[in-house]
Design an enzyme around this catalytic site. Structure first.
Site, mmCIF file in Angstrom:
data_model
loop_
_atom_site.group_PDB
_atom_site.id
_atom_site.type_symbol
_atom_site.label_atom_id
_atom_site.label_comp_id
_atom_site.label_asym_id
_atom_site.label_seq_id
_atom_site.Cartn_x
_atom_site.Cartn_y
_atom_site.Cartn_z
ATOM 1 N N GLY A 1 -28.100 -14.891 -4.181
ATOM 2 C CA GLY A 1 -29.202 -15.770 -4.590
ATOM 3 C C GLY A 1 -29.865 -16.383 -3.377
ATOM 4 C CG ASN A 2 -33.678 -17.439 -3.116
ATOM 5 O OD1 ASN A 2 -34.220 -18.495 -3.437
ATOM 6 N ND2 ASN A 2 -33.969 -16.281 -3.704
ATOM 7 N NE ARG A 3 -30.370 -24.058 1.279
ATOM 8 C CZ ARG A 3 -30.032 -24.703 2.382
ATOM 9 N NH1 ARG A 3 -29.514 -24.061 3.388
ATOM 10 N NH2 ARG A 3 -30.231 -26.003 2.453
ATOM 11 C CB ALA B 1 -37.539 -17.650 -3.455
#
Ligand code: C5P
Length: 224
Positions: A29-31, A95
């Site tokens: 995943g990402n932030r 994102a």
């Protein structure tokens, strides 16, 4: 109040991260918090647009008057965005993962005493934003986001041209005064016409309104 140029227009917004499954318990995943995209969706709905918000996994309430489609992976986000076309305006604030595991393991990957490492094979995901901009039913306006750690203007203008966007909103990540998890943000907005402007630093709601003001100006000036 002056009627908004966005009133009645169909606006599709993508927001949040995507999660790419490695196995049934793990993902890449990402932030991204989704806050910026949700603020854009909320502000567009307040201006009377018909808003579809395609949301990755985030912990945010659905803005008033917005149709929300929840997705998890880049592939699901791609399908949901394409299903939401035709639209007048697309804002790609998500994102989206650039790479995903070639395939998710059906059962949990176990540690092995005879191996110190693990090699994951990743494959490129589809570029949703570029596909929307090149779609036979291309929205009249396509707006991208760019999160950059350096050379913000250079990389953002490169994406604007390469992905054939009308506008790109860039933020510098890894710095004070904005970014993924913050309630505040600063956006540098670059236009196809060579224009540039700075929005913020301000709350993401105010920055979203500033971005929609730019979108309205471009809408009024664009053919169609
Ligand atoms: O190329 P880069 O990922 O930096 O571009 C960011 C922009 O492209 C964002 O608007 C993002 O939503 C979009 N994007 C996309 N699909 C991808 C990767 C990025 O729509 N697979």
């Amino acid at each position: 109040a002056v009627a908004s140029a966005l009133a009645g227009l169909r606006v599709v917004v993508s927001a949040g991260p995507t999660y790419e499954d490695i196995d049934p318990v793990r993902f890449i995943g990402n932030r991204s918090s989704g806050k910026m995209g949700f603020a854009v969706a909320e502000a567009a709905a307040r201006r009377g647009a018909q808003v579809t918000l395609v949301a990755g996994p985030v912990a945010l309430a659905t803005p008033a008057g917005v149709r929300r489609v929840d997705v998890r992976s880049a592939a699901q986000m791609h399908a949901a965005v394409m299903a939401a076309l035709p639209a007048d305006i697309y804002v790609g604030a998500a994102a989206v993962a650039d790479f995903a595991p070639a395939q998710a393991a059906a059962s949990k990957i176990k540690k092995r005493d005879d191996r110190d490492g693990l090699v994951l094979e990743l494959v490129r995901t589809r570029d949703i934003l570029a596909e929307v901009a090149g779609h036979p039913q291309r929205p009249r306006m396509v707006v991208g986001f760019a999160a950059e750690t350096d050379n913000v203007e250079g990389y953002a203008r490169g994406k604007l041209a390469r992905k054939r966007l009308d506008l790109i909103a860039a933020n510098q990540v890894g710095r004070e005064g904005g970014g993924f998890e913050s309630d505040r943000n600063t956006l540098l907005v670059f236009g196809r016409d060579g224009s540039a402007q700075t929005l913020g630093p301000a709350g993401k709601g105010e920055v979203a309104d500033g971005l929609l003001d730019v979108v309205e100006r471009f809408w009024a000036a664009s053919p169609g």
